[in-house]
Motif scaffolding. Structure first.
Motif, PDB file in Angstrom:
ATOM      1  N   ALA A   1      -2.098  -3.947  -9.419  1.00 52.27           N
ATOM      2  CA  ALA A   1      -3.551  -3.781  -9.361  1.00 52.27           C
ATOM      3  C   ALA A   1      -4.209  -4.247 -10.657  1.00 52.27           C
ATOM      4  O   ALA A   1      -3.642  -4.116 -11.741  1.00 52.27           O
TER       5      ALA A   1
ATOM      6  N   PHE B   1      -7.631   5.525  -3.118  1.00 52.47           N
ATOM      7  CA  PHE B   1      -6.225   5.250  -2.841  1.00 52.47           C
ATOM      8  C   PHE B   1      -5.516   5.017  -4.172  1.00 52.47           C
ATOM      9  O   PHE B   1      -6.123   4.552  -5.142  1.00 52.47           O
TER      10      PHE B   1
ATOM     11  N   PHE C   1       0.839  -1.200   0.000  1.00 46.71           N
ATOM     12  CA  PHE C   1       0.000   0.000   0.000  1.00 46.71           C
ATOM     13  C   PHE C   1       0.877   1.254   0.000  1.00 46.71           C
ATOM     14  O   PHE C   1       0.722   2.149  -0.835  1.00 46.71           O
TER      15      PHE C   1
ATOM     16  N   THR D   1      -3.012   3.204  -6.739  1.00 50.11           N
ATOM     17  CA  THR D   1      -2.468   1.858  -6.989  1.00 50.11           C
ATOM     18  C   THR D   1      -1.460   1.958  -8.126  1.00 50.11           C
ATOM     19  O   THR D   1      -1.451   2.941  -8.870  1.00 50.11           O
TER      20      THR D   1
ATOM     21  N   GLU E   1     -11.965   3.777  -3.213  1.00 50.89           N
ATOM     22  CA  GLU E   1     -11.814   4.607  -1.997  1.00 50.89           C
ATOM     23  C   GLU E   1     -10.795   5.723  -2.217  1.00 50.89           C
ATOM     24  O   GLU E   1     -10.341   6.348  -1.239  1.00 50.89           O
TER      25      GLU E   1
ATOM     26  N   ARG F   1      -5.640   8.714 -11.845  1.00 54.87           N
ATOM     27  CA  ARG F   1      -6.461   8.038 -10.837  1.00 54.87           C
ATOM     28  C   ARG F   1      -7.940   8.326 -11.039  1.00 54.87           C
ATOM     29  O   ARG F   1      -8.798   7.645 -10.490  1.00 54.87           O
TER      30      ARG F   1
ATOM     31  N   ASP G   1      -8.701  -2.632  -8.592  1.00 54.16           N
ATOM     32  CA  ASP G   1      -8.945  -3.229  -7.283  1.00 54.16           C
ATOM     33  C   ASP G   1      -7.825  -2.749  -6.347  1.00 54.16           C
ATOM     34  O   ASP G   1      -7.005  -1.914  -6.740  1.00 54.16           O
ATOM     35  N   ASN G   2      -7.794  -3.257  -5.135  1.00 56.88           N
ATOM     36  CA  ASN G   2      -6.761  -2.768  -4.214  1.00 56.88           C
ATOM     37  C   ASN G   2      -5.625  -3.781  -4.007  1.00 56.88           C
ATOM     38  O   ASN G   2      -5.067  -3.896  -2.935  1.00 56.88           O
ATOM     39  N   ASN G   3      -5.290  -4.467  -5.093  1.00 57.23           N
ATOM     40  CA  ASN G   3      -4.147  -5.365  -5.100  1.00 57.23           C
ATOM     41  C   ASN G   3      -2.903  -4.516  -5.385  1.00 57.23           C
ATOM     42  O   ASN G   3      -2.419  -4.434  -6.512  1.00 57.23           O
ATOM     43  N   TYR G   4      -2.408  -3.842  -4.326  1.00 60.39           N
ATOM     44  CA  TYR G   4      -1.353  -2.849  -4.494  1.00 60.39           C
ATOM     45  C   TYR G   4      -0.106  -3.446  -5.141  1.00 60.39           C
ATOM     46  O   TYR G   4       0.209  -4.602  -4.934  1.00 60.39           O
TER      47      TYR G   4
ATOM     48  N   THR H   1      -8.280   3.303  -6.548  1.00 59.68           N
ATOM     49  CA  THR H   1      -9.341   2.419  -6.082  1.00 59.68           C
ATOM     50  C   THR H   1     -10.617   3.242  -5.885  1.00 59.68           C
ATOM     51  O   THR H   1     -10.586   4.472  -5.930  1.00 59.68           O
TER      52      THR H   1
END
Ligand code: ASP
Ligand code: MG
Length: 418
Positions: A156, A194, A110, A196, A192, A144, A150-153, A190
């Protein structure tokens, strides 16, 4: 719509950025999305910063170096009008300072993405401002707000439906203001909000995603080589340019590890039938390579060398034949520890594969497989893949070397040599 991608080498200093401006100026007659990587080796420096932070080592010097490098380039580009740009650089780097102040215990992947992505923020802000400075109207767009993942940092996955919707609305709005859009490669966001990243060297993929989502006419990747060559000039003399190739060959070469195009780039372009040009930013008038839906084009034998390989050899301790059960066990371990078999082969009682030399992963592999297998390791090997091989090319490749593994299909030969 056209999409241009400029990698780190094409924006590594002030002169390179000026060159980017001259290339864009030449093509500035229709809507253009410009995807830009971080400048030069910036991403590696940000990686060092993240690693130092997690190792609880000092980070100040690395951050100052990043600030200075970008500041110096800006000074050369903007002269006595540099002050607002320096402020922009500093404001952008505040995000890094905040991230470094975050409490311990945050996930490495992250934090990596929040920090390393700043490299692309810096480069695109400087380049967008420079184009404006030279009178070339453009809109800076935050990637962004285009690419939803997805949140697969650090690796992604793209949400294509969301990305298409976001891209369509954001790009259409931006095009009302100017024909040229400048955005970052490599990064997404993401739901949210964030940040990635899409994996190292992921800016090519960004160009393909945006081309796919906007139905672009074509994509051009501007490189420091004349196009796709049949071998890396670092390892081979007499390389030749491949003027034209199919998506299929490009995908195979990228999969085997050619460093010219990021492997994920081709598929979206192939699906939407959008041609990809690989061209030289040093000599923009030259033809370069066209990758498209042509079929049955037999290209020159192409060589891909992966150095620092380890040949791992696994033999069941009970000397049983290697069967599906063993494959399942072995590949489960490889998948768990994220180790990639770059080339694999089996015989009745042995399974061998070549992998990148990563000490920590090799240790894990041994711990997991030691009980049931004799695990042999040969280090300092090279994996050479020859696509469209013939006997002469194989001879050249293996001359003076010991062949540890030889795996051939109708179109490709993979040789592990030492
Ligand atoms: N800046 C990123 C990297 O160096 C992405 C890219 O250059 O494509 O990996
Ligand atoms: Mg790069």
């Amino acid at each position: 719509m056209r999409v241009f991608k400029f990698g780190g080498a094409s924006v590594r200093d002030a002169k390179s950025v000026q060159n980017v401006h001259s290339i864009i100026e030449r093509f500035n007659t229709e809507p253009l999305i410009i995807v830009v990587s971080a400048m030069g080796k910036t991403t590696n420096k940000f990686e060092n910063l993240v690693n130092a932070h997690f190792a609880k080592e000092p980070t100040e010097a690395i951050l100052e170096d990043l600030r200075n490098c970008h500041g110096e380039i800006a000074k050369e580009l903007f002269g006595d009008r540099v002050q607002p740009i320096i402020e922009d650089i500093n404001n952008t780097l505040v995000e890094v300072e905040w991230a470094l102040e975050d409490p311990d215990g945050l996930d490495y992947h992250f934090q990596y993405d929040q920090i390393v992505s700043i490299g692309e923020m810096l480069s695109t802000k400087i380049i967008s401002a420079y184009l404006k400075f030279k009178g070339l109207e453009n809109t800076w767009v935050d990637a962004r707000d285009l690419i939803r993942t997805d949140n697969n940092y650090q690796d992604a996955k793209v949400d294509w439906d969301e990305t298409k919707a976001l891209t369509t609305s954001t790009i259409n709005a931006a095009l009302k203001k100017a024909n040229v859009i400048v955005t970052q490669g490599f990064i997404g966001g993401t739901s949210e909000n964030f940040t990635t990243t899409l994996g190292r060297e992921g800016s090519d993929f960004t160009a393909a995603i945006l081309a796919y989502c906007t139905g672009a006419k074509d994509v051009t990747i501007w490189k420091d080589v004349p196009g796709v060559l049949n071998a890396d000039p670092k390892y081979y003399d007499n390389t030749v340019l491949i003027p034209e190739m199919s998506f299929f060959d490009a995908m195979e070469l990228a999969y085997f590890g050619t460093s010219v195009i990021h492997p994920k780039t081709i598929k979206p372009l192939q699906n939407a039938n959008i041609p990809l040009y690989v061209k030289s930013f040093v000599d923009p008038k030259s033809e370069g390579t066209t990758i498209s839906n042509t079929s049955d084009l037999r290209i020159a034998p192409s060589f891909i060398v992966k150095t620092n390989q380890v040949l791992v050899s696994l033999t069941p301790k009970d000397y049983s034949f290697v069967t599906e059960v063993h494959f399942t066990d072995i590949y489960t371990v490889l998948s768990d520890i994220r180790m990639k078999a770059n080339c694999a082969q089996n015989s009745a009682v042995n399974f061998s594969f070549s992998t990148n030399n990563d000490g920590a992963k090799l240790q894990q592999l041994q711990e997991r497989l030691n009980e049931e297998y004799f695990v042999g390791l040969v280090e300092d090997a090279e994996l050479v893949t020859v696509r469209y091989y013939d006997e002469e090319t194989i001879r050249r490749t293996t001359q003076g070397k010991k062949v540890l593994l030889d795996h051939r299909t109708a179109t490709s030969a993979q040789l592990v040599v030492k």
